[in-house]
Scaffold this active site. Sequence first.
Site, PDB file in Angstrom:
ATOM      1  N   HIS A  11      35.098  49.780  33.923  1.00  0.00           N
ATOM      2  CA  HIS A  11      36.188  49.271  34.765  1.00  0.00           C
ATOM      3  C   HIS A  11      37.537  49.724  34.221  1.00  0.00           C
ATOM      4  O   HIS A  11      37.949  49.286  33.146  1.00  0.00           O
ATOM      5  CB  HIS A  11      36.113  47.740  34.776  1.00  0.00           C
ATOM      6  N   ARG A  12      38.207  50.588  34.956  1.00  0.00           N
ATOM      7  CA  ARG A  12      39.446  51.230  34.481  1.00  0.00           C
ATOM      8  C   ARG A  12      39.165  51.988  33.173  1.00  0.00           C
ATOM      9  O   ARG A  12      40.042  52.134  32.338  1.00  0.00           O
ATOM     10  CB  ARG A  12      40.568  50.207  34.282  1.00  0.00           C
ATOM     11  N   GLU A  38      35.251  53.307  37.024  1.00  0.00           N
ATOM     12  CA  GLU A  38      36.044  52.838  38.155  1.00  0.00           C
ATOM     13  C   GLU A  38      37.494  53.062  37.779  1.00  0.00           C
ATOM     14  O   GLU A  38      37.865  52.906  36.607  1.00  0.00           O
ATOM     15  CB  GLU A  38      35.773  51.347  38.391  1.00  0.00           C
ATOM     16  N   ASP A  40      41.819  52.951  39.554  1.00  0.00           N
ATOM     17  CA  ASP A  40      42.685  52.518  40.649  1.00  0.00           C
ATOM     18  C   ASP A  40      43.652  53.639  40.980  1.00  0.00           C
ATOM     19  O   ASP A  40      44.401  54.092  40.110  1.00  0.00           O
ATOM     20  CB  ASP A  40      43.464  51.262  40.235  1.00  0.00           C
ATOM     21  N   HIS A  53      46.936  50.553  37.987  1.00  0.00           N
ATOM     22  CA  HIS A  53      46.476  49.393  38.748  1.00  0.00           C
ATOM     23  C   HIS A  53      47.579  48.658  39.491  1.00  0.00           C
ATOM     24  O   HIS A  53      47.452  48.348  40.677  1.00  0.00           O
ATOM     25  CB  HIS A  53      45.747  48.420  37.812  1.00  0.00           C
ATOM     26  N   GLU A 113      38.857  53.481  43.356  1.00  0.00           N
ATOM     27  CA  GLU A 113      39.376  52.393  44.177  1.00  0.00           C
ATOM     28  C   GLU A 113      40.711  52.831  44.764  1.00  0.00           C
ATOM     29  O   GLU A 113      41.646  53.157  44.027  1.00  0.00           O
ATOM     30  CB  GLU A 113      39.546  51.101  43.368  1.00  0.00           C
ATOM     31  N   LYS A 115      43.944  51.912  45.922  1.00  0.00           N
ATOM     32  CA  LYS A 115      44.732  50.712  45.590  1.00  0.00           C
ATOM     33  C   LYS A 115      46.153  50.931  46.072  1.00  0.00           C
ATOM     34  O   LYS A 115      47.072  51.164  45.279  1.00  0.00           O
ATOM     35  CB  LYS A 115      44.701  50.549  44.058  1.00  0.00           C
ATOM     36  N   ASP A 235      34.456  46.020  31.731  1.00  0.00           N
ATOM     37  CA  ASP A 235      35.445  46.499  30.749  1.00  0.00           C
ATOM     38  C   ASP A 235      34.765  46.922  29.448  1.00  0.00           C
ATOM     39  O   ASP A 235      35.400  47.528  28.590  1.00  0.00           O
ATOM     40  CB  ASP A 235      36.445  45.379  30.405  1.00  0.00           C
TER      41      ASP A 235
HETATM   42  O1  G3P Z   1      36.848  47.827  41.858  1.00  0.00           O
HETATM   43  C1  G3P Z   1      36.577  46.612  41.255  1.00  0.00           C
HETATM   44  C2  G3P Z   1      37.817  45.937  40.724  1.00  0.00           C
HETATM   45  O2  G3P Z   1      38.548  46.882  40.000  1.00  0.00           O
HETATM   46  C3  G3P Z   1      38.653  45.346  41.804  1.00  0.00           C
HETATM   47  O3  G3P Z   1      39.708  44.577  41.325  1.00  0.00           O
HETATM   48  O4  G3P Z   1      42.030  44.205  40.568  1.00  0.00           O
HETATM   49  O5  G3P Z   1      40.337  45.060  38.959  1.00  0.00           O
HETATM   50  O6  G3P Z   1      41.213  46.524  40.770  1.00  0.00           O
HETATM   51  P1  G3P Z   1      40.863  45.119  40.369  1.00  0.00           P
HETATM   52 MG    MG Z   2      40.040  48.346  40.497  1.00  0.00          MG
END
Ligand code: G3P
Ligand code: MG
Length: 245
Positions: A11-12, A38, A40, A53, A113, A115, A235
């Site tokens: 995640h990121r 993943e 943003d 993000h 994503e 965003k 994460d």
């Molecule tokens: O893509 C999953 C998650 O990243 C969505 O929420 O705010 O972490 O971008 P956020």
């Molecule tokens: Mg995200």
Amino acid sequence: VSFRFPRVVGHRGASADAPENTLAAFRLAAEQGAGAIELDAKLSADGIPVVIHDDMLERTTNGHGAVRAQDLAGLVRLDAGAWFDRRFAGEPVPTLEATLKLCIELGLELNIEIKPCPGRAAETAEKVVADVRRCWPAGRPAPLLSCFKAEGLAAAQAAAPDLPRGFLVDDLAGDWAGTAKRLGCTTLNVDHRALDRSGVATIAAAGLVPVAWTVNDPARAAALVGWGVAAIITDRPGVIRAALP
Ligand code: G3P
Ligand code: MG
């Protein structure tokens, strides 16, 4: 649904151990055994997809103000690493293009994503698709494009019907099945706190691949996978990978 995606998704990047949404975090995710990351994606003032993000620069960079107010030239000069740890000082805000190239080099798959900054959903999706078209080799599993906003997914669908899409939701309260179907989505990417065994079964019964975010507890990840969640966005990819079969 035939869709194959790595089970552990950083995640990121490996954002518990490196500054989120930087090339350092993506490299570390690969080192920790993530099969995908993943990230943003949003647009600079001059319309270039960058990886960050928040709508505002303050939390994750040494810059100030809105991302959408800065040209690419200004964004890439910022430090997106020092806030996390001095060891990462000098890490830039990456472009999506640089990130795609790193993923190709490392053999990482990815979930982009979309965003958007306010009012830029369709444009962001179109520019993301253009970068993927330009940089991503045809022979590799295509990036998954996800978005909370139907408008972003509709624009992605129009620009690239062949790229898989994921509808992002906070919970299963609304008409997620109808929206995901209308937008031709393959996955439903859900806040894991809204999931239980029957929720996961409902998603699969609707013909969607269940994906959960952001899961940092190994026991929770194992339970979700046991219920049929196909991919865990975390994460801590190293810790989660060690906990899964
Ligand atoms: O893509 C999953 C998650 O990243 C969505 O929420 O705010 O972490 O971008 P956020
Ligand atoms: Mg995200």
